[in-house]
Motif scaffolding. Structure first.
Motif, short mmCIF file in Angstrom:
data_model
loop_
_atom_site.label_atom_id
_atom_site.label_comp_id
_atom_site.label_asym_id
_atom_site.label_seq_id
_atom_site.Cartn_x
_atom_site.Cartn_y
_atom_site.Cartn_z
N ALA A 1 0.94 -1.23 -0.17
CA ALA A 1 -0.02 0.00 0.02
C ALA A 1 0.79 1.22 0.06
O ALA A 1 0.45 2.31 -0.72
N SER B 1 2.61 1.53 -3.57
CA SER B 1 1.49 1.81 -4.62
C SER B 1 0.90 3.23 -4.48
O SER B 1 1.09 3.95 -5.40
N SER B 2 0.99 3.84 -3.33
CA SER B 2 0.90 5.23 -2.92
C SER B 2 2.11 6.07 -3.31
O SER B 2 1.89 7.11 -3.87
N TYR C 1 1.87 5.76 -7.33
CA TYR C 1 0.62 6.29 -8.02
C TYR C 1 0.58 7.74 -8.53
O TYR C 1 1.20 8.78 -7.93
N TRP D 1 -4.34 3.00 -8.73
CA TRP D 1 -3.86 2.58 -7.60
C TRP D 1 -3.84 1.08 -7.16
O TRP D 1 -2.90 0.43 -6.83
N THR D 2 -5.16 0.50 -7.75
CA THR D 2 -5.47 -0.93 -7.40
C THR D 2 -4.42 -1.63 -8.36
O THR D 2 -3.98 -2.70 -8.18
N GLU D 3 -4.25 -1.29 -9.62
CA GLU D 3 -3.31 -2.28 -10.44
C GLU D 3 -1.96 -2.06 -9.94
O GLU D 3 -1.24 -3.13 -10.02
N PHE E 1 -1.20 -1.90 -6.65
CA PHE E 1 -1.08 -2.63 -5.59
C PHE E 1 -1.14 -4.28 -6.03
O PHE E 1 -0.36 -4.91 -5.21
N ILE E 2 -1.91 -4.41 -7.03
CA ILE E 2 -1.95 -6.03 -7.53
C ILE E 2 -0.52 -6.42 -8.01
O ILE E 2 0.15 -7.33 -7.46
#
Length: 153
Positions: free
Chosen positions: A30, A33-34, A37, A52-54, A56-57
């Protein structure tokens, strides 16, 4: 009866290590990713940027296996050789820095760059500290829950 409790305690410790590895990987993923982003108002027109979700994954696919293998392995090894929290912290920091430094050296191959190596060592140290902190917090939470359940019984 005593043997069963000892076995149960060992499983509890392994469970704490596993949960610490998962929680640490989520926390670090997290955070990373932040940092990676790009906000919508800074996007360039016609250039694709990961959401952000991409991010994160993608990051969790890299980070979680490292925590699950090296984190749990270092935790188990440190527990075998020392009982002191400070000694365990030292083992975690040295292992994190050493593993990250080794990975950086292997990735650089012919182009050795000292600042990149030092940055990798710093990142490895932070990664190990995150795992150690999460593990200590979880151990205290589980220990408190165990004492509450034993007091009720």
């Amino acid at each position: 009866m005593v043997k069963w409790r000892k076995g149960r305690a060992k499983w509890g410790i392994q469970l704490v290590r596993f949960i610490a590895a998962i929680a640490s990987s989520v926390i670090l993923t997290a955070l990373l990713s932040s940092l990676l982003y790009t906000p919508k108002d800074e996007l360039e027109h016609g250039v694709y940027h990961f959401g952000w979700t991409e991010l994160f994954i993608i990051n969790v696919m890299y980070i979680a296996p490292i925590y699950l293998t090296l984190g749990i392995g270092v935790s188990w090894t440190a527990a075998q050789y020392t009982r002191s929290k400070f000694k365990k912290l030292q083992a975690y920091v040295l292992s994190g820095a050493g593993n990250a430094g080794l990975i950086a050296i292997l990735a650089m191959q012919d182009d050795f760059v000292l600042p990149a190596l030092l940055l990798s060592i710093l990142i490895g140290t932070v990664v190990a500290l995150v795992y150690w902190i999460v593990e200590v917090v979880l151990e205290r939470l589980f220990k408190n829950k165990r004492h509450v359940h034993q007091a009720r019984a």
